[in-house]
Scaffold this motif. Structure first.
Motif, PDB file in Angstrom:
ATOM      1  N   ALA A   1       0.829  -1.204   0.000  1.00  0.00           N
ATOM      2  CA  ALA A   1       0.000   0.000   0.000  1.00  0.00           C
ATOM      3  C   ALA A   1       0.864   1.254   0.000  1.00  0.00           C
ATOM      4  O   ALA A   1       0.579   2.223  -0.721  1.00  0.00           O
ATOM      5  CB  ALA A   1      -0.933  -0.008   1.206  1.00  0.00           C
ATOM      6  N   ALA A   2       1.929   1.238   0.813  1.00  0.00           N
ATOM      7  CA  ALA A   2       2.829   2.391   0.860  1.00  0.00           C
ATOM      8  C   ALA A   2       3.449   2.650  -0.505  1.00  0.00           C
ATOM      9  O   ALA A   2       3.523   3.801  -0.973  1.00  0.00           O
ATOM     10  CB  ALA A   2       3.912   2.156   1.907  1.00  0.00           C
ATOM     11  N   ALA A   3       3.873   1.588  -1.169  1.00  0.00           N
ATOM     12  CA  ALA A   3       4.491   1.749  -2.489  1.00  0.00           C
ATOM     13  C   ALA A   3       3.482   2.295  -3.498  1.00  0.00           C
ATOM     14  O   ALA A   3       3.807   3.184  -4.310  1.00  0.00           O
ATOM     15  CB  ALA A   3       5.047   0.406  -2.959  1.00  0.00           C
ATOM     16  N   ALA A   4       2.259   1.778  -3.449  1.00  0.00           N
ATOM     17  CA  ALA A   4       1.232   2.244  -4.386  1.00  0.00           C
ATOM     18  C   ALA A   4       0.903   3.717  -4.159  1.00  0.00           C
ATOM     19  O   ALA A   4       0.750   4.487  -5.122  1.00  0.00           O
ATOM     20  CB  ALA A   4      -0.022   1.385  -4.245  1.00  0.00           C
ATOM     21  N   LEU A   5       0.795   4.117  -2.895  1.00  0.00           N
ATOM     22  CA  LEU A   5       0.452   5.508  -2.606  1.00  0.00           C
ATOM     23  C   LEU A   5       1.602   6.453  -2.953  1.00  0.00           C
ATOM     24  O   LEU A   5       1.355   7.600  -3.370  1.00  0.00           O
ATOM     25  CB  LEU A   5       0.078   5.645  -1.130  1.00  0.00           C
ATOM     26  CG  LEU A   5      -1.237   4.967  -0.720  1.00  0.00           C
ATOM     27  CD1 LEU A   5      -1.468   5.097   0.772  1.00  0.00           C
ATOM     28  CD2 LEU A   5      -2.408   5.551  -1.491  1.00  0.00           C
ATOM     29  N   ARG A   6       2.828   5.989  -2.792  1.00  0.00           N
ATOM     30  CA  ARG A   6       3.963   6.844  -3.184  1.00  0.00           C
ATOM     31  C   ARG A   6       3.973   7.075  -4.696  1.00  0.00           C
ATOM     32  O   ARG A   6       4.375   8.146  -5.163  1.00  0.00           O
ATOM     33  CB  ARG A   6       5.277   6.219  -2.727  1.00  0.00           C
ATOM     34  CG  ARG A   6       5.498   6.292  -1.217  1.00  0.00           C
ATOM     35  CD  ARG A   6       6.904   5.864  -0.812  1.00  0.00           C
ATOM     36  NE  ARG A   6       7.081   6.041   0.621  1.00  0.00           N
ATOM     37  CZ  ARG A   6       7.086   5.038   1.513  1.00  0.00           C
ATOM     38  NH1 ARG A   6       6.963   3.774   1.076  1.00  0.00           N
ATOM     39  NH2 ARG A   6       7.230   5.286   2.795  1.00  0.00           N
ATOM     40  N   ARG A   7       3.536   6.068  -5.451  1.00  0.00           N
ATOM     41  CA  ARG A   7       3.469   6.241  -6.908  1.00  0.00           C
ATOM     42  C   ARG A   7       2.339   7.192  -7.295  1.00  0.00           C
ATOM     43  O   ARG A   7       2.501   8.049  -8.171  1.00  0.00           O
ATOM     44  CB  ARG A   7       3.272   4.888  -7.595  1.00  0.00           C
ATOM     45  CG  ARG A   7       4.499   3.976  -7.572  1.00  0.00           C
ATOM     46  CD  ARG A   7       4.320   2.790  -8.513  1.00  0.00           C
ATOM     47  NE  ARG A   7       3.187   1.943  -8.130  1.00  0.00           N
ATOM     48  CZ  ARG A   7       3.276   0.893  -7.314  1.00  0.00           C
ATOM     49  NH1 ARG A   7       4.445   0.574  -6.782  1.00  0.00           N
ATOM     50  NH2 ARG A   7       2.201   0.170  -7.027  1.00  0.00           N
ATOM     51  N   SER A   8       1.179   7.026  -6.647  1.00  0.00           N
ATOM     52  CA  SER A   8       0.016   7.821  -7.046  1.00  0.00           C
ATOM     53  C   SER A   8       0.017   9.225  -6.441  1.00  0.00           C
ATOM     54  O   SER A   8      -0.588  10.141  -7.007  1.00  0.00           O
ATOM     55  CB  SER A   8      -1.273   7.092  -6.663  1.00  0.00           C
ATOM     56  OG  SER A   8      -1.350   6.882  -5.260  1.00  0.00           O
ATOM     57  N   HIS A   9       0.685   9.375  -5.281  1.00  0.00           N
ATOM     58  CA  HIS A   9       0.700  10.679  -4.601  1.00  0.00           C
ATOM     59  C   HIS A   9       2.118  10.978  -4.110  1.00  0.00           C
ATOM     60  O   HIS A   9       2.404  10.925  -2.909  1.00  0.00           O
ATOM     61  CB  HIS A   9      -0.278  10.679  -3.420  1.00  0.00           C
ATOM     62  CG  HIS A   9      -1.709  10.532  -3.820  1.00  0.00           C
ATOM     63  ND1 HIS A   9      -2.307   9.302  -4.031  1.00  0.00           N
ATOM     64  CD2 HIS A   9      -2.677  11.455  -4.071  1.00  0.00           C
ATOM     65  CE1 HIS A   9      -3.571   9.480  -4.373  1.00  0.00           C
ATOM     66  NE2 HIS A   9      -3.823  10.777  -4.414  1.00  0.00           N
ATOM     67  N   PRO A  10       3.027  11.294  -5.004  1.00  0.00           N
ATOM     68  CA  PRO A  10       4.427  11.486  -4.616  1.00  0.00           C
ATOM     69  C   PRO A  10       4.665  12.652  -3.665  1.00  0.00           C
ATOM     70  O   PRO A  10       5.720  12.708  -3.017  1.00  0.00           O
ATOM     71  CB  PRO A  10       5.137  11.714  -5.963  1.00  0.00           C
ATOM     72  CG  PRO A  10       4.060  12.131  -6.916  1.00  0.00           C
ATOM     73  CD  PRO A  10       2.821  11.430  -6.467  1.00  0.00           C
ATOM     74  N   SER A  11       3.708  13.574  -3.545  1.00  0.00           N
ATOM     75  CA  SER A  11       3.893  14.720  -2.650  1.00  0.00           C
ATOM     76  C   SER A  11       3.484  14.418  -1.211  1.00  0.00           C
ATOM     77  O   SER A  11       3.743  15.217  -0.309  1.00  0.00           O
ATOM     78  CB  SER A  11       3.100  15.924  -3.158  1.00  0.00           C
ATOM     79  OG  SER A  11       1.704  15.669  -3.103  1.00  0.00           O
ATOM     80  N   TRP A  12       2.835  13.288  -0.981  1.00  0.00           N
ATOM     81  CA  TRP A  12       2.395  12.950   0.368  1.00  0.00           C
ATOM     82  C   TRP A  12       3.550  12.436   1.218  1.00  0.00           C
ATOM     83  O   TRP A  12       4.505  11.826   0.706  1.00  0.00           O
ATOM     84  CB  TRP A  12       1.311  11.871   0.327  1.00  0.00           C
ATOM     85  CG  TRP A  12      -0.026  12.341  -0.150  1.00  0.00           C
ATOM     86  CD1 TRP A  12      -0.369  13.604  -0.553  1.00  0.00           C
ATOM     87  CD2 TRP A  12      -1.205  11.533  -0.297  1.00  0.00           C
ATOM     88  NE1 TRP A  12      -1.688  13.641  -0.930  1.00  0.00           N
ATOM     89  CE2 TRP A  12      -2.230  12.390  -0.784  1.00  0.00           C
ATOM     90  CE3 TRP A  12      -1.495  10.198  -0.063  1.00  0.00           C
ATOM     91  CZ2 TRP A  12      -3.513  11.933  -1.035  1.00  0.00           C
ATOM     92  CZ3 TRP A  12      -2.775   9.732  -0.321  1.00  0.00           C
ATOM     93  CH2 TRP A  12      -3.774  10.588  -0.795  1.00  0.00           C
ATOM     94  N   TRP A  13       3.434  12.665   2.532  1.00  0.00           N
ATOM     95  CA  TRP A  13       4.350  12.033   3.498  1.00  0.00           C
ATOM     96  C   TRP A  13       3.748  10.690   3.875  1.00  0.00           C
ATOM     97  O   TRP A  13       2.619  10.615   4.356  1.00  0.00           O
ATOM     98  CB  TRP A  13       4.498  12.906   4.734  1.00  0.00           C
ATOM     99  CG  TRP A  13       5.368  12.317   5.809  1.00  0.00           C
ATOM    100  CD1 TRP A  13       6.729  12.260   5.824  1.00  0.00           C
ATOM    101  CD2 TRP A  13       4.931  11.703   7.033  1.00  0.00           C
ATOM    102  NE1 TRP A  13       7.174  11.638   6.970  1.00  0.00           N
ATOM    103  CE2 TRP A  13       6.092  11.290   7.731  1.00  0.00           C
ATOM    104  CE3 TRP A  13       3.682  11.471   7.598  1.00  0.00           C
ATOM    105  CZ2 TRP A  13       6.023  10.666   8.975  1.00  0.00           C
ATOM    106  CZ3 TRP A  13       3.607  10.846   8.834  1.00  0.00           C
ATOM    107  CH2 TRP A  13       4.776  10.449   9.508  1.00  0.00           C
ATOM    108  N   ILE A  14       4.500   9.625   3.644  1.00  0.00           N
ATOM    109  CA  ILE A  14       4.007   8.265   3.859  1.00  0.00           C
ATOM    110  C   ILE A  14       5.062   7.503   4.647  1.00  0.00           C
ATOM    111  O   ILE A  14       6.241   7.497   4.265  1.00  0.00           O
ATOM    112  CB  ILE A  14       3.725   7.564   2.508  1.00  0.00           C
ATOM    113  CG1 ILE A  14       2.652   8.342   1.727  1.00  0.00           C
ATOM    114  CG2 ILE A  14       3.307   6.112   2.724  1.00  0.00           C
ATOM    115  CD1 ILE A  14       2.534   7.919   0.274  1.00  0.00           C
ATOM    116  N   ALA A  15       4.656   6.876   5.744  1.00  0.00           N
ATOM    117  CA  ALA A  15       5.628   6.202   6.599  1.00  0.00           C
ATOM    118  C   ALA A  15       5.075   4.886   7.119  1.00  0.00           C
ATOM    119  O   ALA A  15       3.967   4.846   7.688  1.00  0.00           O
ATOM    120  CB  ALA A  15       6.016   7.103   7.775  1.00  0.00           C
ATOM    121  N   GLU A  16       5.838   3.812   6.936  1.00  0.00           N
ATOM    122  CA  GLU A  16       5.495   2.515   7.494  1.00  0.00           C
ATOM    123  C   GLU A  16       6.051   2.424   8.915  1.00  0.00           C
ATOM    124  O   GLU A  16       7.187   2.832   9.165  1.00  0.00           O
ATOM    125  CB  GLU A  16       6.082   1.381   6.651  1.00  0.00           C
ATOM    126  CG  GLU A  16       5.685   1.407   5.188  1.00  0.00           C
ATOM    127  CD  GLU A  16       6.695   2.093   4.301  1.00  0.00           C
ATOM    128  OE1 GLU A  16       7.240   3.137   4.712  1.00  0.00           O
ATOM    129  OE2 GLU A  16       6.938   1.583   3.192  1.00  0.00           O
TER     130      GLU A  16
END
Length: 285
Positions: A264-279
């Motif tokens: 999910a983290a990888a998918a969201l980084r691709r679709s929303h590169p400007s978001w802060w995403i952390a596992e």
């Protein structure tokens, strides 16, 4: 937590409001809350070392958003001991600012713990800690906790169960005052008292899903991007629960396992590169 050459490093774990029920407002304007709080392995770090004077240096990925000074919570925490002792304090800022995961409050709590050890002094009393901010008392521990009143009633519930957690922020800071100001109702029901054992993960997650974050609706009005975050998280394979934390804009999601969380983290980084995403996962105690 480590000590090297006289320096003391203290973690400041991210605080996640699993629930946040607004149950009233006092005559002085303070809101009454009922919130279940857990902490994650991800967070800021406070390092203190012996020095002749009190100084604060800020580094880390979000350091540009903060300045040292009298209003900085770390410096206020240091002064709350009521002594004129020296210390070189370094705040490594890994969490976004004004993001609903207690970064500043956790930093203040970590500063209190670290300086207490460095100076050989007791941590200031509960009233002094509460004056630093409503979330600082609950951040004094990394246990699963129930926070009530204005943040002054803390019941620690032991270690949090293991969860595969994804934190997502659309890189938008949210004004806590604006969110509280947008509440349509300030007299809501508290959390249900029939909380299952948190280590009965399936039952507990279903129970959590029936609780609320009463700040989510006004926060979504203030920051429509929160809708996109929550919708994107809930659409991911293996997402068991997604909700906004605190006053936003950070949202959290529990996943069935580390593989689905990481996918999910990888998918969201691709679709929303400007978001802060952390596992991350639960903080150690």
């Amino acid at each position: 937590m480590t000590t090297t050459k006289g320096a003391i490093c203290e973690p400041a774990p991210a605080k996640v409001n699993l629930t946040l029920h607004v149950t009233g407002r006092r005559a002085d304007g303070y809101h009454l809350l009922d919130s279940l709080v857990m902490f994650t392995a991800l967070g800021d770090v406070v390092t203190v070392a012996p020095a002749d004077h009190l100084t604060l240096t800020i580094d880390g990925p979000f350091s540009a958003d903060l300045i040292a000074g009298d209003n900085n919570l770390v410096e206020r925490a240091a002064r709350s001991f009521g002594v004129i002792n020296g210390a070189a304090i370094t705040l490594t800022k890994n969490l976004p600012i004004a993001s609903g995961i207690g970064g500043g409050s956790a930093d203040a709590a970590a500063t209190l713990r670290a300086l207490s050890r460095l100076w050989g002094m007791p941590i200031p009393d509960a009233a002094t800690i509460l004056k630093l901010g409503a979330d600082v008392p609950v951040c004094m521990t990394s246990e699963l906790s129930r926070m009530r009143g204005i943040g002054d009633r803390i019941d620690t519930l032991g270690p949090a169960p293991k969860h595969n957690i994804l934190l997502v922020n659309p890189n938008v800071a949210v004004s806590t005052a604006q969110v509280f100001g947008g509440l349509a109702n300030r007299l809501n029901a508290p959390m249900a008292d029939d909380m299952p054992d948190p280590f009965e993960t399936g039952h507990w997650t279903k129970w959590l899903a029936c609780q609320r974050n009463d700040l989510e609706t006004p926060a979504r009005v203030a920051v429509p991007a929160i809708d996109d975050v929550l919708g994107s998280l809930r659409a991911q394979n293996g997402c068991a629960l997604a909700r906004m934390s605190g006053s936003g804009a950070t949202c959290f999601a529990f996943f069935e396992n580390a593989n689905t969380r990481n996918a999910a983290a990888a998918a969201l980084r691709r679709s929303h590169p400007s978001w802060w995403i952390a596992e991350t996962e639960e903080a150690p105690i």
